[in-house]
Design a protein around this motif. Structure first.
Motif, short mmCIF file in Angstrom:
data_model
loop_
_atom_site.label_atom_id
_atom_site.label_comp_id
_atom_site.label_asym_id
_atom_site.label_seq_id
_atom_site.Cartn_x
_atom_site.Cartn_y
_atom_site.Cartn_z
N GLY A 1 0.77 -1.04 -0.11
CA GLY A 1 0.07 0.05 -0.08
C GLY A 1 0.84 1.17 -0.04
O GLY A 1 1.76 1.43 0.69
N SER A 2 0.25 2.23 -0.69
CA SER A 2 0.99 3.62 -0.85
C SER A 2 -0.26 4.53 -1.55
O SER A 2 -1.02 4.10 -2.21
N TYR A 3 0.16 5.77 -1.56
CA TYR A 3 -0.80 6.82 -2.16
C TYR A 3 -0.29 6.90 -3.60
O TYR A 3 0.81 7.60 -3.90
N TRP A 4 -0.82 6.28 -4.57
CA TRP A 4 -0.47 6.31 -6.00
C TRP A 4 -0.46 7.86 -6.55
O TRP A 4 -1.33 8.68 -6.18
N SER A 5 0.56 8.42 -7.14
CA SER A 5 0.41 9.64 -7.93
C SER A 5 -0.63 9.72 -8.89
O SER A 5 -0.98 11.04 -9.12
N GLY A 6 -1.10 8.79 -9.26
CA GLY A 6 -2.47 8.95 -10.17
C GLY A 6 -3.66 9.05 -9.52
O GLY A 6 -4.75 9.00 -10.07
N GLU A 7 -3.91 8.93 -8.08
CA GLU A 7 -4.85 8.89 -7.30
C GLU A 7 -5.61 10.17 -7.43
O GLU A 7 -5.41 11.19 -7.76
N GLY A 8 -7.12 10.09 -7.63
CA GLY A 8 -7.94 11.14 -7.91
C GLY A 8 -7.84 11.50 -9.44
O GLY A 8 -8.30 12.82 -9.83
N ARG A 9 -7.65 10.44 -10.32
CA ARG A 9 -7.86 10.54 -11.73
C ARG A 9 -6.77 11.83 -12.28
O ARG A 9 -7.17 12.43 -13.26
N VAL A 10 -5.55 11.69 -11.78
CA VAL A 10 -4.74 12.70 -12.11
C VAL A 10 -4.28 12.59 -13.82
O VAL A 10 -4.32 13.62 -14.24
N TYR A 11 -4.29 11.36 -14.11
CA TYR A 11 -3.84 11.34 -15.43
C TYR A 11 -4.87 10.95 -16.49
O TYR A 11 -4.79 10.68 -17.78
N HIS A 12 -6.29 11.19 -15.84
CA HIS A 12 -7.32 10.87 -17.01
C HIS A 12 -7.49 11.60 -18.26
O HIS A 12 -7.95 11.20 -19.19
N ASN A 13 -6.74 12.78 -18.23
CA ASN A 13 -6.84 13.60 -19.37
C ASN A 13 -6.14 12.96 -20.46
O ASN A 13 -6.32 13.46 -21.62
N VAL A 14 -5.13 12.66 -20.21
CA VAL A 14 -4.14 11.83 -21.00
C VAL A 14 -4.64 10.31 -21.48
O VAL A 14 -4.52 10.00 -22.62
N ASP A 15 -4.91 9.85 -20.27
CA ASP A 15 -5.46 8.30 -20.59
C ASP A 15 -6.75 7.89 -19.54
O ASP A 15 -6.63 7.86 -18.44
N PRO A 16 -7.84 8.08 -20.08
CA PRO A 16 -9.14 7.96 -19.31
C PRO A 16 -9.17 6.66 -18.39
O PRO A 16 -9.68 6.47 -17.43
N ASP A 17 -8.46 5.38 -19.10
CA ASP A 17 -8.66 4.23 -18.69
C ASP A 17 -7.34 3.98 -18.00
O ASP A 17 -6.99 2.82 -17.65
N MET A 18 -6.41 4.80 -17.63
CA MET A 18 -5.12 4.24 -17.06
C MET A 18 -5.18 3.84 -15.71
O MET A 18 -6.01 4.36 -14.76
N LYS A 19 -4.62 2.70 -15.42
CA LYS A 19 -4.69 2.02 -14.07
C LYS A 19 -2.98 2.22 -13.46
O LYS A 19 -2.43 2.48 -14.37
N ARG A 20 -3.16 1.72 -12.19
CA ARG A 20 -1.71 1.79 -11.71
C ARG A 20 -0.86 1.02 -12.41
O ARG A 20 -1.20 -0.26 -12.46
N PRO A 21 0.14 1.33 -12.69
CA PRO A 21 1.35 0.49 -13.49
C PRO A 21 1.89 -0.82 -12.71
O PRO A 21 2.01 -0.14 -11.26
N ARG A 22 2.03 -1.81 -12.93
CA ARG A 22 2.51 -3.00 -12.21
C ARG A 22 3.79 -3.49 -12.71
O ARG A 22 4.79 -2.69 -12.66
N ARG A 23 3.54 -4.56 -13.46
CA ARG A 23 5.06 -5.01 -14.17
C ARG A 23 4.85 -4.68 -15.64
O ARG A 23 5.05 -5.50 -16.39
N VAL A 24 5.33 -3.37 -15.66
CA VAL A 24 5.45 -2.65 -16.83
C VAL A 24 6.80 -2.57 -16.88
O VAL A 24 7.46 -1.86 -16.22
N ASN A 25 7.48 -3.26 -17.86
CA ASN A 25 8.87 -3.22 -17.95
C ASN A 25 9.54 -1.84 -18.12
O ASN A 25 10.73 -1.51 -17.46
N SER A 26 8.98 -1.07 -18.83
CA SER A 26 9.69 0.42 -19.15
C SER A 26 9.41 1.27 -17.58
O SER A 26 10.23 2.18 -17.59
#
Length: 538
Positions: free
Chosen positions: A393-418
């Motif tokens: 657990g932690s407070y994700w930087s995208g909490e509160g739909r911070v990134y929704h203007n760029v990607d409305p469906d964005m979820k917290r990245p997990r095992r994304v290689n980049s």
């Protein structure tokens, strides 16, 4: 058809297992582990020498930290801090790929100088250090080996494993051979696994192990900071174990006025709004001091793409969504580039005298990060990516739909290689390695790598490629450790590792890079938002 083991095979298996069995018995009597006699300073120590059995001292993390930070041990009866410095190198000379020059002397001009920086910094503290070089090339000539030995400080032992790339049969996902007429072939991706055999063989001879790729600059400050953070985590575990509810709490937390909490959006057991919640014993055991790689902006490169215009300062990714706060420098001080990256002048690949503004990040970005206030002296720290089901657990930087203007469906990245933050190696004490092997990591951390967890063949790609073994993907994936980076710039500076090849800035797109001063500012913006969210407002 089952094959019976011959008497010789049974004896060999017993001899392989015997060192760990002895160590486990000794841990019962001496829970902290073993320390060994220092060897005379007038000779190079032999890596194969056996540890003394009549001087057992507790080697728990606090004891190791005291050894590492205390005055040099000059008396022969005192136990030094013993470190095995393992380096894995694929090529003696560069192949001309990934921004390198074909035929350039990689061993002499890159690997050896960086190795000497790290080993010398440890010797200056009075540590006893030996080097183990694992080579993917067929042989190291006596002259080249002598070059390395002569360059190393006095009394530093050297052992070399030549032609260390293993062989395997390539298989399908169902473990059937890809071809019925398949032949045994080399497995270059398996070279990064071989250091585990070295660690297993030398486990009783050293207090601490570092195992990194050949272009990573690992300094004594990195080891000390790692031990300090490990000790702090260990204290929290002990505190939680002794409390009635087996939890530890943040002292003087901000009043939490939220009336509802976020729910998990994947297989995590917590939502993305965890800020100062108590931690259980089990969660604390998954907490781990992380590292992040950096390069130094090379201003000597003609027409450097990152220096054309103002891209690196004004157009890096997520700047608009998470604008940085720079007041951390006034309150806590700036990032110190000298810890990771202050190399001597005259080296072709590594610019000297870097400033804080020259340090570049490319392995992850703010979209993958979380922030949390941890108990005790750990305090505020950034949480790096981890498997969803392992997230504490932690407070994700995208909490509160911070990134929704760029990607409305964005979820917290997990095992994304980049975005996973590959750190090109790991370090740990003997007791921590035993914990990996016996408790944390399914299938174990040390050989033999057999059984169902390894699909009976640890060299198949489903067990991971190079980064699975060297980059810590096993530790921060299969073993469920949660990496943290301190928000204290002094400590954060000791969690940055210099990628000495300094070639990513030549080969990757500009959009991958952000300066660490800006990245740290973005982390402080997320911290500010996390604290504001505790007020319960929309």
């Amino acid at each position: 058809m089952q094959l019976r083991m011959s008497a010789k095979q049974r004896l060999l298996s017993l001899l392989i297992a015997l060192p760990l069995l002895i160590h486990l018995l000794l841990l019962i009597v001496h829970p902290g582990g073993l320390s060994t006699h220092p060897v005379s300073a007038s000779i190079h120590r032999r890596l194969s020498s056996q540890p003394s059995s009549n001087q057992h001292q507790q080697s728990d993390l606090s004891h190791l930290l005291s050894l590492a930070t205390g005055p040099p041990q000059d008396q022969p009866h005192q136990s030094p801090f013993r470190v095995l410095f393992i380096v894995t190198t694929l090529s003696e000379y560069d192949k001309g790929t990934r921004g390198t020059v074909h035929g350039a002397d990689r061993l002499k001009d890159l690997v050896l100088p960086i190795l000497l920086d790290g080993v010398s910094s440890m010797i200056e503290r009075g540590w006893h250090v030996d080097v183990y070089l694992i080579c993917g090339f067929s042989s190291l000539s006596p002259e080249r080996r002598q070059m390395i030995q002569d360059a190393l400080p006095q009394n530093v032992g050297l052992e070399v494993w030549e032609d260390a790339i293993p062989f395997y049969y390539e298989k399908k996902f169902n473990q059937q051979l890809k071809r019925e007429d398949a032949l045994l072939e080399i497995a270059p991706h398996g070279l990064s696994r071989q250091h585990r055999y070295v660690v297993r063989d030398k486990l009783l001879e050293y207090d601490f192990f570092t195992a990194f790729e050949d272009d990573m600059r690992i300094m004594a400050d990195h080891v000390v900071n790692f031990l300090e953070m490990s000790v702090e985590i260990d204290k929290l575990i002990a505190q939680a174990e002794s409390s009635p509810d087996r939890k530890v709490y943040v002292e003087n937390p901000v009043k939490d006025q939220r009336t509802k909490r976020g729910k998990s959006m994947d297989k995590a057991t917590v939502g993305n709004d965890v800020i100062q919640d108590p931690l259980t014993v089990e969660e604390l055991r998954r907490l781990w001091p992380g590292f992040v790689r950096t390069e130094v902006l090379d201003r000597r490169i003609d027409n450097h793409p990152l220096l054309n215009g103002d891209y690196i300062t004004k157009n890096y990714k997520w700047k608009s969504e998470v604008p940085p706060l720079y007041n951390y420098e006034t309150e806590y001080g700036p990032i110190d580039p000298n810890i990771c990256c202050n190399v001597p002048s005259g080296r072709e690949r590594t610019p000297s005298n870097p400033t804080k503004n020259d340090l570049l990040l490319w392995e992850t970005d703010i979209s993958a990060m979380g922030i949390r206030h941890y108990p005790g002296s750990i305090g505020w720290a950034a949480a790096m990516t981890v498997e969803d089901k392992a997230d504490i657990g932690s407070y994700w930087s995208g909490e509160g739909r911070v990134y929704h203007n760029v990607d409305p469906d964005m979820k917290r990245p997990r095992r994304v290689n980049s975005l996973i933050g590959q750190q090109a190696g790991w370090m740990a004490s003997r007791s921590q390695i035993l914990y990996f092997d016996q408790h944390a990591c399914p299938g174990g951390f040390l050989p033999p790598f057999d059984g169902e967890e390894w699909y009976n063949d640890s060299l198949q790609t489903r067990n991971g490629a190079v980064e699975f073994w060297s980059g810590g993907y096993q530790l921060f994936g299969r073993c469920s450790f949660n990496r943290i980076l301190s928000l204290d710039p002094k400590r954060f500076s000791r969690q940055m590792l210099y990628h000495g090849s300094n070639n990513k800035q030549r080969t990757l797109s500009m959009g991958k890079f952000v300066r660490f001063v800006d990245f740290m500012g973005q982390l402080y913006r997320v911290k500010e938002r996390a604290i504001e969210s505790l007020g319960g407002g929309d």
